[in-house]
Motif scaffolding. Structure first.
Motif, short mmCIF file in Angstrom:
data_model
loop_
_atom_site.label_atom_id
_atom_site.label_comp_id
_atom_site.label_asym_id
_atom_site.label_seq_id
_atom_site.Cartn_x
_atom_site.Cartn_y
_atom_site.Cartn_z
N ALA A 75 41.94 39.23 56.52
CA ALA A 75 41.58 40.26 55.56
C ALA A 75 40.87 39.70 54.33
CB ALA A 75 42.83 41.03 55.14
N GLY A 76 40.31 38.52 54.45
CA GLY A 76 39.64 37.91 53.31
C GLY A 76 38.48 38.71 52.76
N PHE A 77 37.90 39.59 53.59
CA PHE A 77 36.78 40.41 53.13
C PHE A 77 37.17 41.30 51.94
CE2 PHE A 77 38.94 42.73 56.51
CZ PHE A 77 39.12 44.00 55.96
N GLY A 81 34.92 41.79 46.59
CA GLY A 81 34.56 42.58 45.41
C GLY A 81 35.12 42.06 44.11
N ILE A 82 35.85 40.95 44.14
CA ILE A 82 36.42 40.42 42.89
C ILE A 82 35.32 39.78 42.05
CG2 ILE A 82 38.02 38.73 41.90
CD1 ILE A 82 39.80 39.09 44.29
N PRO A 83 35.15 40.20 40.80
CA PRO A 83 34.11 39.60 39.94
C PRO A 83 34.31 38.10 39.76
CG PRO A 83 35.00 41.62 38.96
CD PRO A 83 35.89 41.28 40.12
N ASP A 84 33.21 37.39 39.59
CA ASP A 84 33.28 35.93 39.47
C ASP A 84 34.12 35.49 38.28
OD1 ASP A 84 31.71 35.63 41.71
OD2 ASP A 84 29.82 35.47 40.58
N ASP A 85 34.05 36.25 37.16
CA ASP A 85 34.83 35.82 35.99
C ASP A 85 36.33 35.98 36.23
OD1 ASP A 85 34.51 38.59 36.08
OD2 ASP A 85 34.77 38.82 33.91
N VAL A 86 36.72 37.03 36.96
CA VAL A 86 38.13 37.21 37.29
C VAL A 86 38.59 36.12 38.25
CG1 VAL A 86 39.82 38.73 38.37
CG2 VAL A 86 38.04 39.69 36.90
N MET A 87 37.78 35.83 39.25
CA MET A 87 38.13 34.76 40.19
C MET A 87 38.23 33.43 39.47
SD MET A 87 38.91 33.82 43.25
CE MET A 87 38.42 35.13 44.39
N GLY A 88 37.33 33.19 38.53
CA GLY A 88 37.37 31.94 37.77
C GLY A 88 38.67 31.79 36.99
N LYS A 89 39.14 32.87 36.38
CA LYS A 89 40.39 32.82 35.63
C LYS A 89 41.58 32.56 36.55
CE LYS A 89 38.82 35.89 31.92
NZ LYS A 89 38.99 37.22 31.27
N LEU A 90 41.55 33.18 37.75
CA LEU A 90 42.62 32.96 38.70
C LEU A 90 42.65 31.51 39.17
CD1 LEU A 90 42.30 36.22 40.85
CD2 LEU A 90 44.17 35.62 39.30
N LEU A 91 41.48 30.96 39.43
CA LEU A 91 41.42 29.57 39.88
C LEU A 91 41.86 28.62 38.76
CD1 LEU A 91 38.02 29.58 41.85
CD2 LEU A 91 40.35 29.80 42.75
N GLU A 92 41.49 28.95 37.53
CA GLU A 92 41.89 28.12 36.40
C GLU A 92 43.41 28.15 36.21
OE1 GLU A 92 41.07 27.80 31.56
OE2 GLU A 92 39.93 29.21 32.82
N ARG A 93 44.00 29.32 36.42
CA ARG A 93 45.44 29.46 36.24
C ARG A 93 46.21 28.72 37.31
NH1 ARG A 93 48.93 35.13 35.90
NH2 ARG A 93 50.99 34.14 35.91
N THR A 94 45.72 28.78 38.55
CA THR A 94 46.46 28.18 39.65
C THR A 94 46.14 26.70 39.85
OG1 THR A 94 44.75 28.82 41.25
CG2 THR A 94 46.54 30.40 40.85
N GLY A 219 46.87 52.31 49.05
CA GLY A 219 47.49 51.24 49.82
C GLY A 219 46.66 49.96 49.79
N GLY A 220 45.33 50.12 49.83
CA GLY A 220 44.46 48.95 49.77
C GLY A 220 44.61 48.19 48.46
N MET A 221 44.79 48.92 47.36
CA MET A 221 45.00 48.25 46.07
C MET A 221 46.30 47.46 46.08
SD MET A 221 43.56 50.88 43.13
CE MET A 221 44.47 52.32 43.69
#
Length: 234
Positions: A75-77, A81-94, A219-221
């Protein structure tokens, strides 16, 4: 009493929960869905001993969908739709690499997507099918009716499921085809019980699919949130 099962039936039933009774039920849902519904509503959850229980059959069908989703790549697809800035923050946190984070999140979403959406679907459609039925079903038979329709929809949907996962143009067309199959299943199964006239049946089928679409979004959310939490804490 001799064992009349064919080779492979025990294995199929153990792995997917799909044995002879489920095969008979799936066949009759394709050929005479209104009669299967009548049996489930009037003769109990096993249709007088002829059919598999609606919930059990739906769980078996969902096992097949989960297997197809896994083989299709997961289900990686849903993360596209995750914005790059949000993904960047998640990667920085983890402190994870992008690939590592996506792999963890995808694993959780693949695990929960089908069962979570199934729960949302049944909860969404049960009040409508209870309201539209000429009999006073109560909640037990109301949920049985919802799983009956979900089964009648899922069985013909299975051949399309492989191509339905993703965010491309093909998936849009598959989504439209699957929606149409849901409407057809409702019309074939519910005449005389959930609707009387063709116009009324089509209108109710549209309402049913609209409500189902809203439940799928909610449910998808939840599935996406579980995936992101899995990516952060796994």
């Amino acid at each position: 009493m001799p064992d009349t099962k064919k080779p492979g039936e025990d294995l199929a039933e153990d792995i997917l929960g799909f044995g002879r009774q489920e095969v008979v039920t799936a066949r009759d849902l394709l050929v005479k869905p209104s009669q299967v519904l009548a049996a489930w509503m009037e003769q109990g959850a096993e249709g007088g001993g002829r059919y598999a229980r609606p919930l059990r059959l739906y769980l078996a069908l969902n096992a097949i969908l989960m297997l197809l989703l896994f083989l299709r790549g997961g289900a990686g697809f849903m993360l596209d739709g995750i914005p790059d800035d949000v993904m960047g923050k998640l990667l920085e946190r983890t402190g994870k690499s992008r690939d590592g984070f996506v792999a963890d999140a995808e694993g959780w979403m693949t695990l929960v997507m089908v069962p979570v959406l199934s729960v949302f679907y049944s909860v969404a459609v049960t009040p409508l099918l209870r309201w539209w039925d000429k009999a006073d079903l109560g909640w037990r038979r109301g949920f049985r009716a919802s799983f009956a329709w979900l089964n009648a929809w899922t069985v013909p949907m299975l051949p399309l499921a492989w191509w339905s996962y993703g965010n491309g143009t093909l998936q849009v067309w598959m989504g439209l085809a699957i929606t149409l199959l849901g409407m057809v299943a409702f019309l074939r199964m519910g005449r005389g019980r959930w609707y009387q006239s063709n116009a009324g049946g089509i209108a109710k089928a549209i309402v049913l699919m609209f409500v189902l679409g809203i439940s799928a979004q909610i449910g998808g959310m939840l599935v996406g949130a579980i995936g992101l939490l899995g990516g952060v804490f796994a």
